[in-house]
Design a protein around this motif. Structure first.
Motif, mmCIF file in Angstrom:
data_model
loop_
_atom_site.group_PDB
_atom_site.id
_atom_site.type_symbol
_atom_site.label_atom_id
_atom_site.label_comp_id
_atom_site.label_asym_id
_atom_site.label_seq_id
_atom_site.Cartn_x
_atom_site.Cartn_y
_atom_site.Cartn_z
ATOM 1 N N UNK A 11 0.802 -1.217 0.000
ATOM 2 C CA UNK A 11 0.000 0.000 0.000
ATOM 3 C C UNK A 11 0.840 1.275 0.000
ATOM 4 N N UNK A 12 2.062 1.198 0.541
ATOM 5 C CA UNK A 12 2.921 2.382 0.598
ATOM 6 C C UNK A 12 4.036 2.365 -0.440
ATOM 7 N N UNK A 13 4.200 1.258 -1.154
ATOM 8 C CA UNK A 13 5.230 1.114 -2.201
ATOM 9 C C UNK A 13 6.646 1.226 -1.647
ATOM 10 N N UNK A 14 6.867 0.755 -0.423
ATOM 11 C CA UNK A 14 8.211 0.682 0.131
ATOM 12 C C UNK A 14 8.260 -0.415 1.192
ATOM 13 N N UNK A 15 9.433 -1.029 1.394
ATOM 14 C CA UNK A 15 9.534 -2.105 2.388
ATOM 15 C C UNK A 15 9.267 -1.583 3.803
ATOM 16 N N UNK A 16 8.498 -2.333 4.575
ATOM 17 C CA UNK A 16 8.230 -1.988 5.973
ATOM 18 C C UNK A 16 8.533 -3.219 6.823
ATOM 19 N N UNK A 17 9.682 -3.258 7.487
ATOM 20 C CA UNK A 17 10.070 -4.450 8.254
ATOM 21 C C UNK A 17 9.298 -4.647 9.542
ATOM 22 N N UNK A 18 8.762 -3.584 10.149
ATOM 23 C CA UNK A 18 8.021 -3.736 11.395
ATOM 24 C C UNK A 18 7.010 -2.593 11.513
ATOM 25 N N UNK A 19 5.763 -2.880 11.173
ATOM 26 C CA UNK A 19 4.722 -1.850 11.150
ATOM 27 C C UNK A 19 4.210 -1.508 12.540
ATOM 28 N N UNK A 20 4.222 -2.486 13.456
ATOM 29 C CA UNK A 20 3.530 -2.319 14.734
ATOM 30 C C UNK A 20 4.454 -2.046 15.914
ATOM 31 N N UNK A 21 5.739 -1.842 15.678
ATOM 32 C CA UNK A 21 6.662 -1.557 16.784
ATOM 33 C C UNK A 21 6.309 -0.230 17.447
ATOM 34 N N UNK A 22 6.151 -0.243 18.769
ATOM 35 C CA UNK A 22 5.842 0.980 19.496
ATOM 36 C C UNK A 22 7.063 1.795 19.857
#
Length: 289
Positions: free
Chosen positions: A138-149
């Motif tokens: 959806x963002x067109x870039x790698x996201x290794x950890x979306x939910x890290x606080x």
């Protein structure tokens, strides 16, 4: 690079009396931060007292509002140029806090990306991997950890998106997507999260569904065609295929095929309108930083 003296630390806490004193003490010893704010989210134990004894500035909710509400309270109260959000359960070593803070200034948002082996159960790791993959599309870039606080950000930018932040556990998801889609500089720093003190307050099924809804909501706000276009194309191809198949077999186009094609056109037009609204919103002046 940001000096620690202009970084405010915000720690949302709910019934973390067993760990909060140690977290505050180790952070205070790690660097001369601008301030350490602990937001006690209506705890029924001694969280507030132990945080205050350890040297933190304590803000207290009269009742439990949610992790996101605590983060928003801390953001509103912070006085530093940057904010570093740290969990109260003792997962994050102080040296990682210094590493994240050191990148603030060069980046607008720095996220501590946990390695797969340190993320709780296998089911939760699989769920996080699915969310990361969907967010990457959806963002067109790698996201290794979306939910890290565990993350640091420029305070003025966080306040820009404050109205989008939910009161529950989806604040990390929202800030990551909002910063990326708004064109701010975002980076992910690998970290090794330690075993948390106490039990996690995240409910896998219920909060996982909320994370997914928040992800779709934020991308719809900032880049709606990433959602509407695939739906439109899928419905159009199914409608055309269904219509051609029936033409070959019985010599007429069924109503279902026509409805699918019309549905695809409507979805595409709604996506175009949403994209224009999103562009107008993004181009609006943000005010002084």
């Amino acid at each position: 690079m940001a000096e620690s003296s202009i970084v405010s630390i915000v720690i949302p806490a709910l019934n973390e009396a067993a760990s909060i004193g140690g977290v505050v003490s180790t952070l205070r010893a790690a660097a001369p931060w601008c301030e350490i704010i602990v937001v006690d989210d209506g705890s029924t134990d001694e969280t507030a007292a132990r945080a205050r004894d350890a040297g933190a500035r304590v803000l207290r909710h009269p009742y439990n509002k949610g992790n996101g509400a605590s983060v928003k309270t801390g953001i509103r109260a912070a006085s530093g140029e940057y904010v570093l959000i740290v969990d109260a359960d003792g997962q994050h070593p102080p040296e990682d806090a210094r590493r994240i803070a050191a990148l603030l200034g060069e980046y607008d948002l720095v996220v501590g990306a946990r390695s797969a082996g340190t993320q709780a159960t296998a089911g939760r790791r699989a769920g996080n991997a699915l969310l990361n993959a969907l967010a990457a599309y959806l963002t067109s870039r790698p996201i290794p950890d979306l939910t890290s606080g565990f993350r640091g950000a420029r305070l003025s930018h966080l306040r820009e998106f404050l109205h989008l932040l939910p009161n529950g556990f989806s604040t990390p998801t929202t800030t990551t997507l909002a910063f990326i889609k708004a064109g701010y500089n975002v980076t992910f720093v690998p970290i090794e999260a330690r075993q948390r003190t106490g039990a996690s307050k995240i409910r896998f099924a219920q909060d996982g569904a909320r994370f997914l809804l928040i992800l779709l909501k934020i991308v719809t706000i900032f880049s709606p065609l990433r959602i509407f276009a695939p739906l439109s194309v899928g419905a159009f191809l199914i409608g055309v295929g269904y219509g051609l198949l029936n033409m070959l077999m019985i010599g007429k186009i069924p109503n279902g095929a026509v409805l699918l094609i019309l549905f695809s056109v409507i979805v595409f037009l709604v996506g175009l309108v949403s994209e224009q609204i999103s562009s107008l919103r993004s181009e609006a002046p943000r005010g002084p930083e």
